[in-house]
Every structure is written in structure tokens, then in C-alpha cells.
Design a protein around this motif. Structure first.
Motif, PDB file in Angstrom:
ATOM      1  N   PRO A   1       0.743  -1.220  -0.028  1.00  0.00           N
ATOM      2  CA  PRO A   1      -0.035   0.108  -0.063  1.00  0.00           C
ATOM      3  C   PRO A   1       0.789   1.476   0.109  1.00  0.00           C
ATOM      4  O   PRO A   1       1.984   1.202   0.335  1.00  0.00           O
ATOM      5  CB  PRO A   1      -0.695  -0.174   1.358  1.00  0.00           C
ATOM      6  CG  PRO A   1       0.211  -0.822   2.243  1.00  0.00           C
ATOM      7  CD  PRO A   1       0.824  -1.868   1.421  1.00  0.00           C
ATOM      8  N   HIS A   2       0.343   2.341  -0.570  1.00  0.00           N
ATOM      9  CA  HIS A   2       0.640   3.740  -0.367  1.00  0.00           C
ATOM     10  C   HIS A   2       0.579   4.042   1.004  1.00  0.00           C
ATOM     11  O   HIS A   2      -0.351   3.811   1.716  1.00  0.00           O
ATOM     12  CB  HIS A   2       0.057   4.601  -1.156  1.00  0.00           C
ATOM     13  CG  HIS A   2       0.192   4.270  -2.676  1.00  0.00           C
ATOM     14  ND1 HIS A   2       1.289   4.274  -3.187  1.00  0.00           N
ATOM     15  CD2 HIS A   2      -0.912   3.956  -3.594  1.00  0.00           C
ATOM     16  CE1 HIS A   2       1.008   3.948  -4.518  1.00  0.00           C
ATOM     17  NE2 HIS A   2      -0.230   3.689  -4.622  1.00  0.00           N
ATOM     18  N   ILE A   3       1.731   4.532   1.648  1.00  0.00           N
ATOM     19  CA  ILE A   3       1.695   4.995   3.235  1.00  0.00           C
ATOM     20  C   ILE A   3       1.524   6.310   3.463  1.00  0.00           C
ATOM     21  O   ILE A   3       2.626   6.931   2.865  1.00  0.00           O
ATOM     22  CB  ILE A   3       2.461   4.404   3.914  1.00  0.00           C
ATOM     23  CG1 ILE A   3       2.508   2.708   3.929  1.00  0.00           C
ATOM     24  CG2 ILE A   3       2.635   4.976   5.327  1.00  0.00           C
ATOM     25  CD1 ILE A   3       3.884   2.100   4.403  1.00  0.00           C
ATOM     26  N   ILE A   4       0.412   6.984   3.929  1.00  0.00           N
ATOM     27  CA  ILE A   4       0.469   8.616   4.195  1.00  0.00           C
ATOM     28  C   ILE A   4       0.436   8.916   5.499  1.00  0.00           C
ATOM     29  O   ILE A   4      -0.581   8.269   6.163  1.00  0.00           O
ATOM     30  CB  ILE A   4      -0.773   9.049   3.385  1.00  0.00           C
ATOM     31  CG1 ILE A   4      -1.013   8.482   1.860  1.00  0.00           C
ATOM     32  CG2 ILE A   4      -0.822  10.439   3.360  1.00  0.00           C
ATOM     33  CD1 ILE A   4       0.150   8.879   1.090  1.00  0.00           C
TER      34      ILE A   4
ATOM     35  N   THR B   1       4.638   1.806  -8.524  1.00  0.00           N
ATOM     36  CA  THR B   1       5.429   2.250  -7.205  1.00  0.00           C
ATOM     37  C   THR B   1       4.922   2.651  -6.337  1.00  0.00           C
ATOM     38  O   THR B   1       4.081   3.380  -6.313  1.00  0.00           O
ATOM     39  CB  THR B   1       6.597   2.807  -7.920  1.00  0.00           C
ATOM     40  OG1 THR B   1       7.322   2.448  -8.940  1.00  0.00           O
ATOM     41  CG2 THR B   1       7.768   3.029  -6.535  1.00  0.00           C
ATOM     42  N   PRO B   2       4.998   1.905  -4.989  1.00  0.00           N
ATOM     43  CA  PRO B   2       4.390   2.275  -3.678  1.00  0.00           C
ATOM     44  C   PRO B   2       4.997   3.497  -3.307  1.00  0.00           C
ATOM     45  O   PRO B   2       6.359   3.723  -3.464  1.00  0.00           O
ATOM     46  CB  PRO B   2       4.633   1.325  -2.723  1.00  0.00           C
ATOM     47  CG  PRO B   2       5.763   0.369  -3.190  1.00  0.00           C
ATOM     48  CD  PRO B   2       5.574   0.675  -4.670  1.00  0.00           C
ATOM     49  N   MET B   3       4.189   4.426  -2.610  1.00  0.00           N
ATOM     50  CA  MET B   3       4.796   5.833  -2.059  1.00  0.00           C
ATOM     51  C   MET B   3       4.683   6.012  -0.686  1.00  0.00           C
ATOM     52  O   MET B   3       3.684   5.487  -0.127  1.00  0.00           O
ATOM     53  CB  MET B   3       3.727   6.867  -3.094  1.00  0.00           C
ATOM     54  CG  MET B   3       4.287   8.359  -2.182  1.00  0.00           C
ATOM     55  SD  MET B   3       3.202   9.513  -3.205  1.00  0.00           S
ATOM     56  CE  MET B   3       1.298   9.042  -2.596  1.00  0.00           C
TER      57      MET B   3
ATOM     58  N   TYR C   1       9.750   1.680  -2.178  1.00  0.00           N
ATOM     59  CA  TYR C   1       8.968   2.940  -1.972  1.00  0.00           C
ATOM     60  C   TYR C   1       9.735   4.186  -2.606  1.00  0.00           C
ATOM     61  O   TYR C   1      11.112   4.119  -2.334  1.00  0.00           O
ATOM     62  CB  TYR C   1       8.709   3.211  -0.572  1.00  0.00           C
ATOM     63  CG  TYR C   1       7.356   2.098  -0.184  1.00  0.00           C
ATOM     64  CD1 TYR C   1       6.245   2.885   0.027  1.00  0.00           C
ATOM     65  CD2 TYR C   1       7.556   0.762  -0.291  1.00  0.00           C
ATOM     66  CE1 TYR C   1       5.196   2.079   0.465  1.00  0.00           C
ATOM     67  CE2 TYR C   1       6.474   0.322   0.360  1.00  0.00           C
ATOM     68  CZ  TYR C   1       5.262   0.811   0.558  1.00  0.00           C
ATOM     69  OH  TYR C   1       4.132   0.019   1.158  1.00  0.00           O
ATOM     70  N   LYS C   2       8.991   5.014  -3.011  1.00  0.00           N
ATOM     71  CA  LYS C   2       9.433   6.548  -3.331  1.00  0.00           C
ATOM     72  C   LYS C   2       9.109   7.263  -1.941  1.00  0.00           C
ATOM     73  O   LYS C   2       8.015   7.012  -1.435  1.00  0.00           O
ATOM     74  CB  LYS C   2       8.510   7.064  -4.682  1.00  0.00           C
ATOM     75  CG  LYS C   2       9.293   6.413  -5.851  1.00  0.00           C
ATOM     76  CD  LYS C   2      10.288   6.824  -6.239  1.00  0.00           C
ATOM     77  CE  LYS C   2      10.833   6.335  -7.605  1.00  0.00           C
ATOM     78  NZ  LYS C   2      12.141   6.468  -8.117  1.00  0.00           N
TER      79      LYS C   2
END
Length: 532
Positions: free
Chosen positions: A114-117, A322-324, A215-216
Motif C-alpha cells: 500500500p501507499h503509506i500517508i 511503485t508504492p509511495m 518505495y518512493k
């Protein structure tokens, strides 16, 4: 699978490799009508995504058809019909029972991390947002100026026993390393601008591990973990990009910061004030008298919001697979107290006491923060990233009691009482089970837990760290309140340099004049001077 169950596996595979041929063979066997119906059902199932079955099918296709027929017939002939049917049905029942688990495993294997914010507010009080506000204290009106934060919390899991540290640098150090501040030398105070010190370079950060996992990684806003050497700064500590400030705080428009240090080389010592700009785009200075770029005189929260949404849009376009990891480290509502009039005017009829002028400004700053949160989430949705995102919202410590509100908790920022360390926090994600959405978790969770939680969500590893982690992976207890959660205690701090003077103590076990706090289950002990 053994016996007839093994035959079932052959039949299931043949059902979509060469189903018509197998049915012709089985119809020669008496009382096989039920089997034929089962095979018809299986023939229609979509197993294209099941790599294991697909490989098995390819292997079986290469065998001679006569050999496959012989395997089935011999297995069938060895059993009496009634016994065979019973075993076959039992095997099919076992297959059905495990089918959901199989599909879950296949789905997880095919899912992208997952993207992590992570959105971190600064000095946000426990009673400063709508969903935790209880009214009372010095404020007669329950705050209603955080609709976006409230909606996200309502659709996620609210953290009812969530703890941070009482100051900025200690919280950020534990967040990014997963280790208590006593291990990194940050248990005495924040890192001020005059100190040649930073988060120890041996420490591996959350951003390091997420970047290692593919991750980016981006940091927008406040750093406050030291900058006396380039290696201390964000783009050397795992972040691909950084826009924000290095120190404790900046003026919201000029992006300057005035700090005071004591010159004790003279007698008596004197305080010296120094003002300098502190705003960086990567490692480049983006402020000062000679700066005339896009950030000049712009309200800092607006800059962070636009930068975060631009990062999201660019990521969706340039790196869709790509995940962020996006860490939005807000300054609001930390001092200095500044906010555009468009936010402040919303509270002229709500906060009318002239003695609460600062409270009106802070309310506007929190309203601006809330708007920013809403715009960031909208950008995730507009760019198709929200459905595979985990959003965590947290404050870094309690609010200063002179203008913030931590009611009904005692104390505030810089204090080891609950008002200084028990924080607003929640998790919002479409990946959460429906059963836990709109609930409150009463698990004991600490800011250090985000390090292993995020790294494990990213399918990364926890190898090569500077030492043992103090944080735990909290995802299982967040998505399942019945999970057997490991955390039962939190060391809030031990600071031997901060002593309660004039107190005689028995030092045979522990010097109780030392400032310290520890929680075990439902009990908490404080020694020394816990702050106000």
C-alpha cells in the motif's frame, strides 16, 4: 491430499485442461452422475490467477492422456462405489472450506504494497479536534472546525490509547527509528539550532527501510532532528525529496526563525538572539532576502498542501506501479501563531472573549490544517491511489496549555502527564476490514509502533538496525480487536539530568527525584518533576 482427495486434485485439474474427455471416461463408471455434475461446476470456475493450479495443469497436459485415464480408473476401481462417493464428497467439502483461505492468499500475493500517508500535526491538543472534543475546560463551545479530520476518523479506526512523547524531537526520533529516545540521546530535550547534534547517524530510519523495500519516499514540512552536518538532513536519511524546514519552527510567511542562545563566555552570561531563514527545497535554501522564488511570502501550510498534492499527482503519472511513502509533517498549530484572515474570521462569533484572542488564531490554524488534510485525501482519490493507501494521522505531543486544549487530560506539552503525551490519532484505509471501520481501538499503541508496522505493510525487512526495536507491529490489532496484542507497557521517558531539587530519596532501587514515567497495563508511575 491423499487417496481419493488426490484423485480429486487430478479431476479438478483435468476439469479445465480437458474436461470433455475426462467426462467421457467417467461416464463409463456406474453411479458417476454426481461426479459429472461436480466436474461441470468446476469446469466453469476461473482459476487463471491461481499460479499453483496453472502450473499443475501445464504439467498434466504434457502427460499422455491414456496415462491420466488409467490413473483415474485405477483409483476408482479400488474402492466400492458407496465408499468412494463418501470420500469424494468429504474431499470436496474440504476443498470448499479452504477455498476462501486460498483465494485470500492468492489476493494477497497479487496485491501491491500500500501507499503509506503519514500526517503529523504539531502541538495539536486532545480537545482541539471535533471527534475527541468534550467541551468543558476554558472553552464553552465544542470545537467544530475539523470536518475532514472527523470524517476520516469516523470512517477508520480511532486510537483510544495512543501515546507520543511530550516534545517535538523525541516524538520524531521514535517515529522514524522505532526506538525509545533513551537509546538515541534525545531523552533530555528537543534539538535546538545551536547544538551540534542530530539523530545519530547509525540509526536506520523508517524512510531508509521503505526505500529499501522499493518505495518512493517524500518528506514535506518539519524535520527537527538536527542539521549541523549535511548527513543529518532528510535527503541523507532515506527521503528521496524534502521541502520544508530543519529546525523547531519558522514564521509562516517569512520562513525566518529567531532563536536565543546563552553566551556564557562573559560574566554575567547574556542572551543573544539570532534570526535566520530556514526553508529548504531538497538541500537548497528557498528563503531569505535574496530569494524571489515561488515560496516567497507564501503561507507555510498552503505550501505544504500544494507540495503534497503535487507529489501525489506526479507519482500517479510517473510511478503508477511503485508504492509511495508520503510524510506530511505539518507545523500547525505550533507557534508562532499566524493564520490567513479567511480562516480566523470563521470564529468571530464562536470565540468572542477578548482574552482568548490567541485561541481564535489557533482555531483558524487548526481549520487550515483540516482543510489541508481534506485536500491531500481528495488528491489521493482523484489520482486513483486512495483505494490502496493507508493513512495515519497523529499529533506529535499535547498542546501548550496557554492556548491549546487537552481537556479532559491533565497537563500539556513538555509534561509527562496525559495531556502532554496522549495524542489524537487514527488510521483510515479502504484496506481495513469493514467490521472495524467506525470503531475505536483500545489497544495500547505508541508512536514507536509505526516503524515496524509500516515496514511490514511494505513487505520490507527489519534487518540491519542500530539496535533492538521498542515498537511493535500494530496492524494486526488495528484490523482485529481480538488479536493477542503484545504491547502492555510504555516507557515514556527517563531523564537523569532533570531532577526534582530538594527531595531526599531512597536511591537503593531508583532515584525518585529523576524525571521519569512508565505505564504498565492500566497503571502509570511518575517520578521527579513530570512538568505542568
Amino acid at each position: 491430499m491423499k487417496g481419493v482427495a488426490g484423485v480429486l486434485l487430478v479431476m479438478v485439474t483435468l476439469a479445465y485442461v480437458d474436461a470433455n474427455h475426462l467426462k467421457g471416461t467417467l461416464e463409463k463408471i456406474s453411479r458417476a452422475e454426481e461426479v459429472v455434475e461436480i466436474l461441470k461446476d468446476l469446469e466453469g470456475e476461473d482459476r487463471a490467477d491461481d499460479d499453483g493450479l496453472a502450473k499443475l495443469a501445464d504439467d498434466l497436459e504434457e502427460k499422455e492422456e491414456e496415462t491420466l485415464e488409467k490413473m483415474v480408473l485405477e483409483a476408482l476401481e479400488e474402492k466400492e462405489e458407496e465408499k468412494l462417493e463418501k470420500m469424494l464428497l468429504e474431499a470436496l467439502k474440504e476443498q470448499e472450506d479452504n477455498n476462501d483461505l486460498l483465494q485470500d492468499a492468492i489476493t494477497r500475493n497479487n496485491d501491491k504494497p500500500p501507499h503509506i500517508i503519514l500526517i503529523l500535526a504539531d502541538d495539536l491538543g486532545y480537545n482541539d479536534v471535533g471527534y475527541t472534543a468534550t467541551g468543558g475546560s476554558a472553552f464553552e463551545t465544542k470545537p467544530t472546525f475539523t470536518p475532514n479530520i472527523d470524517d476520516l476518523a469516523a470512517d477508520g479506526v480511532k486510537l483510544g490509547k495512543y501515546y507520543v512523547q511530550p516534545q517535538c524531537s523525541p516524538t520524531r526520533s521514535q517515529l522514524l527509528t522505532g526506538r525509545y529516545q533513551i537509546r538515541t540521546g534525545l531523552h533530555h530535550n528537543v534539538i535546538d539550532e545551536s547544538r551540534p547534534f542530530c539523530l545519530p547517524l547509525a540509526e536506520v530510519t523508517m524512510a531508509d527501510k521503505l526505500r529499501e523495500a522499493g518505495y518512493k519516499t517524500h518528506l514535506v514540512g518539519k524535520w527537527h532532528l538536527g542539521f549541523y552536518a549535511p548527513e543529518c538532513t532528510p535527503t541523507y536519511r532515506g527521503f528521496d525529496s524534502f521541502l520544508g524546514f530543519y529546525g523547531e519552527a519558522i514564521e509562516y510567511y517569512s520562513h525566518d526563525h529567531t532563536y536565543t542562545y546563552v553566551n556564557d563566555n562573559v560574566n554575567p552570561p547574556v542572551n543573544i538572539n539570532i534570526t535566520a531563514c530556514d526553508f529548504r527545497d531538497g538541500t537548497s535554501v528557498a528563503c531569505g532576502a535574496n530569494y524571489d522564488g515561488e515560496y516567497k511570502d507564501q503561507y507555510a501550510t498552503d505550501i505544504y498542501t500544494k507540495t503534497a498534492t503535487d507529489i501525489i499527482t506526479s507519482h500517479a503519472t510517473d510511478n503508477p506501479n511503485t508504492p509511495m511513502f508520503l510524510f506530511v509533517s505539518m507545523q500547525s498549530p505550533h507557534a508562532p501563531l499566524e493564520v490567513p484572515q479567511r480562516y480566523r474570521k470563521n470564529f468571530k462569533d464562536i470565540i468572542t472573549d477578548e482574552n482568548m484572542k490567541n485561541r481564535k488564531i489557533v482555531a483558524g490554524m487548526i481549520s487550515s490544517l483540516d482543510e489541508s488534510v481534506g485536500l491531500i485525501v481528495d488528491s489521493l482519490k482523484d489520482n486513483g491511489l486512495y483505494d490502496n493507501s493507508v493513512i495515519v494521522f497523529s499529533s506529535d505531543n499535547g498542546a501548550p496549555t496557554r492556548y491549546g486544549n487537552n481537556w479532559p487530560l491533565r497537563g500539556g506539552k513538555n509534561s509527562l502527564f496525559e495531556g502532554g503525551i496522549r495524542a489524537v490519532g487514527f488510521v483510515n484505509s479502504p484496506l481495513l476490514p469493514a467490521a472495524v471501520k467506525s470503531t475505536t481501538s483500545n489497544a495500547l499503541i505508541h508512536v514507536s509502533d509505526w516503524f515496524p508496522t509500516f515496514v511490514n505493510l511494505a513487505e520490507g525487512n527489519l534487518n540491519g538496525l542500530a539496535g533492538d526495536l521498542d515498537g511493535f507491529d500494530a496492524w494486526n490489532v488495528i484490523e482485529n480487536p481480538d488479536f493477542d496484542w503484545n504491547r502492555t507497557e510504555i516507557l515514556h521517558n527517563i531523564d537523569p539530568k532533570t531532577l526534582l531539587r530538594g527531595v531526599t530519596t531512597d536511591n537503593s532501587i531508583f532515584d525518585t527525584s529523576i524525571q521519569a514515567a512508565f505505564r504498565k497495563g492500566s497503571w502509570k508511575i511518575l517520578t521527579g518533576n513530570p512538568g505542568k
